[in-house]
Write a protein that holds these residues in place. Structure first.
Motif, short mmCIF file in Angstrom:
data_model
loop_
_atom_site.label_atom_id
_atom_site.label_comp_id
_atom_site.label_asym_id
_atom_site.label_seq_id
_atom_site.Cartn_x
_atom_site.Cartn_y
_atom_site.Cartn_z
N GLU A 26 14.34 -35.75 -11.47
CA GLU A 26 13.85 -36.52 -10.89
C GLU A 26 12.16 -36.19 -10.64
O GLU A 26 11.31 -36.93 -10.24
N ALA A 27 11.77 -35.06 -11.00
CA ALA A 27 10.53 -34.39 -11.28
C ALA A 27 9.88 -34.69 -12.58
O ALA A 27 8.55 -34.41 -12.78
N ILE A 28 10.61 -35.43 -13.50
CA ILE A 28 10.04 -35.45 -14.76
C ILE A 28 9.66 -36.98 -15.00
O ILE A 28 10.49 -37.91 -15.18
N ASN A 29 8.30 -37.35 -15.04
CA ASN A 29 8.02 -38.61 -15.22
C ASN A 29 7.88 -39.08 -16.78
O ASN A 29 7.14 -38.42 -17.45
N ILE A 30 8.48 -40.26 -16.82
CA ILE A 30 8.65 -40.80 -18.30
C ILE A 30 7.19 -40.92 -18.72
O ILE A 30 6.88 -40.75 -19.95
N GLY A 31 6.37 -41.65 -17.94
CA GLY A 31 5.13 -42.01 -18.46
C GLY A 31 4.12 -40.95 -18.78
O GLY A 31 3.36 -40.81 -19.69
N GLU A 32 4.21 -39.87 -18.08
CA GLU A 32 3.59 -38.47 -18.16
C GLU A 32 4.07 -37.87 -19.47
O GLU A 32 3.08 -37.25 -20.35
N VAL A 33 5.20 -37.80 -19.77
CA VAL A 33 5.84 -37.34 -21.06
C VAL A 33 5.15 -37.99 -22.14
O VAL A 33 4.87 -37.54 -23.14
N ILE A 34 5.27 -39.53 -22.31
CA ILE A 34 4.85 -40.32 -23.26
C ILE A 34 3.15 -39.91 -23.62
O ILE A 34 2.90 -39.82 -24.77
N ARG A 35 2.49 -39.98 -22.31
CA ARG A 35 1.11 -39.54 -22.65
C ARG A 35 0.81 -38.31 -23.14
O ARG A 35 0.08 -38.11 -24.07
N ARG A 36 1.83 -37.25 -22.83
CA ARG A 36 1.34 -36.08 -23.36
C ARG A 36 1.88 -35.66 -24.82
O ARG A 36 1.28 -35.09 -25.68
#
Length: 152
Positions: A72-82
């Motif tokens: 729940e602490a891993i944001n999919i949008g952030e992963v993709i941006r990174r």
């Protein structure tokens, strides 16, 4: 918009690890077998996921990888941006490589820019936990098989 294979594999690794118990270690080999993809590709991706703080690596005999934080602490949008190299949907999104003669007055860039922002906004509304709602079904489908050949 199309995500790179690198980002796709990043999400697959996170899903695989998220479907396991948080403390359970997995190997790159078993993930490669489960998805029928190249171990070499996954090694590069997992290295970057580790640098980004999404996964932990345990070295040595009996080592492996696991999520570094709760799903729940891993944001999919952030992963993709990174993980994505760029979001240059069209040539004019890249100032260094833009040679389009109508770029200064073209309305398409603004429309595509808004669409890209909406795309990233929706992805940012989800966490890895949201994608694991069918965790038991994922676990069943991700069982490593025997004698599988990588697709790539």
């Amino acid at each position: 918009m199309r995500l790179t294979m690198y980002t796709d594999f990043s999400l697959r690794i996170l899903l695989y690890l998220g479907a396991k118990a948080q403390s359970e270690l997995s190997t790159i080999q078993e993930i490669a077998e489960a998805y029928h993809i190249s171990k070499n590709h996954l090694m590069k991706v997992s290295h970057e996921l580790g640098k980004a703080g999404y996964i932990e690596t345990v070295r040595g005999r009996g080592g492996g990888i696991r999520l570094a934080s709760a799903p729940e602490a891993i944001n999919i949008g952030e992963v993709i941006r990174r993980m994505e190299d760029d979001f240059h949907l069209v040539e004019c999104f890249n100032p260094a490589g833009n040679s389009c003669p109508i770029a200064p007055v073209c309305g398409l860039k603004g429309v595509l820019g808004r669409a890209l922002q909406a795309y990233l906004q929706v992805l940012g509304e989800y966490t890895l936990q949201d994608l694991l709602a069918n965790k038991h079904e994922l676990q069943g489908l991700l069982q490593p098989g025997e004698n599988l050949q990588p697709l790539i």
